[in-house]
Write an enzyme that holds these catalytic residues in place. Structure first.
Site, mmCIF file in Angstrom:
data_model
loop_
_atom_site.group_PDB
_atom_site.id
_atom_site.type_symbol
_atom_site.label_atom_id
_atom_site.label_comp_id
_atom_site.label_asym_id
_atom_site.label_seq_id
_atom_site.Cartn_x
_atom_site.Cartn_y
_atom_site.Cartn_z
ATOM 1 N N GLY A 128 -0.665 0.026 2.562
ATOM 2 C CA GLY A 128 -0.115 -0.925 1.599
ATOM 3 C C GLY A 128 0.850 -1.906 2.219
ATOM 4 O O GLY A 128 0.944 -3.058 1.780
ATOM 5 N N ASP A 129 1.583 -1.476 3.228
ATOM 6 C CA ASP A 129 2.487 -2.373 3.949
ATOM 7 C C ASP A 129 1.697 -3.546 4.529
ATOM 8 O O ASP A 129 2.094 -4.710 4.390
ATOM 9 C CB ASP A 129 3.205 -1.596 5.055
ATOM 10 C CG ASP A 129 4.116 -2.479 5.891
ATOM 11 O OD1 ASP A 129 5.081 -3.030 5.331
ATOM 12 O OD2 ASP A 129 3.851 -2.603 7.103
#
Length: 143
Positions: free
Chosen positions: A22-23
């Site tokens: 997700g980063d």
């Protein structure tokens, strides 16, 4: 280097793994948004992007998303939030955990292939962050 060839179901991914992915997903979405806004200077792009992916600002922007999360999305957010480890000095423990939960949610939606929902939540995140005092230092700057 060996890799695990086993395919996991979405519910089997750890919160930390989802946040890791997700980063990167958030980074791409932020960069895409900034380029689409017409900012052409690479130095400015990098500086502006930091305002959207910094843990303290992710925590602030998350506020706008929480009321709109489905039960499933809320569970993923909590899985990521609870998986957060050591936090950087630039963020409180609470901000870092919330940011990790947000990243886990974005990683989950990416793996799920739910691009429409990912883009919807990202737009809400940006709106909330840019409409919150101190949220983004460069939301209204010119190219």
């Amino acid at each position: 280097m060996t890799t695990n060839q086993q395919t996991l179901t979405l519910s089997e991914y750890s919160g930390a793994a989802l946040a890791y992915l997700g980063d990167a997903v958030m980074e791409v979405l932020v960069r895409q948004m900034l380029v689409r806004r017409g900012i052409g200077n690479a130095g400015k792009l990098s500086a502006y992007a930091l305002n959207y992916v910094r843990a303290t600002n992710q925590s602030r922007g998350l506020e706008g998303l929480l009321p709109y999360l489905t039960e499933e999305e809320n569970a993923v957010y909590h899985r990521g939030r609870n998986a957060a480890g050591a936090h950087p000095k630039s963020a409180s423990v609470n901000d870092y955990r919330r940011a990790t939960g947000l990243e886990a949610l974005f990683g989950y939606l990416h793996l799920k292939g739910d691009t429409a929902r990912l883009e919807e939540l990202f737009a809400l995140y940006i709106r909330c962050l840019e409409n919150t005092p101190g949220g983004s230092d460069h939301a209204d700057e010119e190219k």
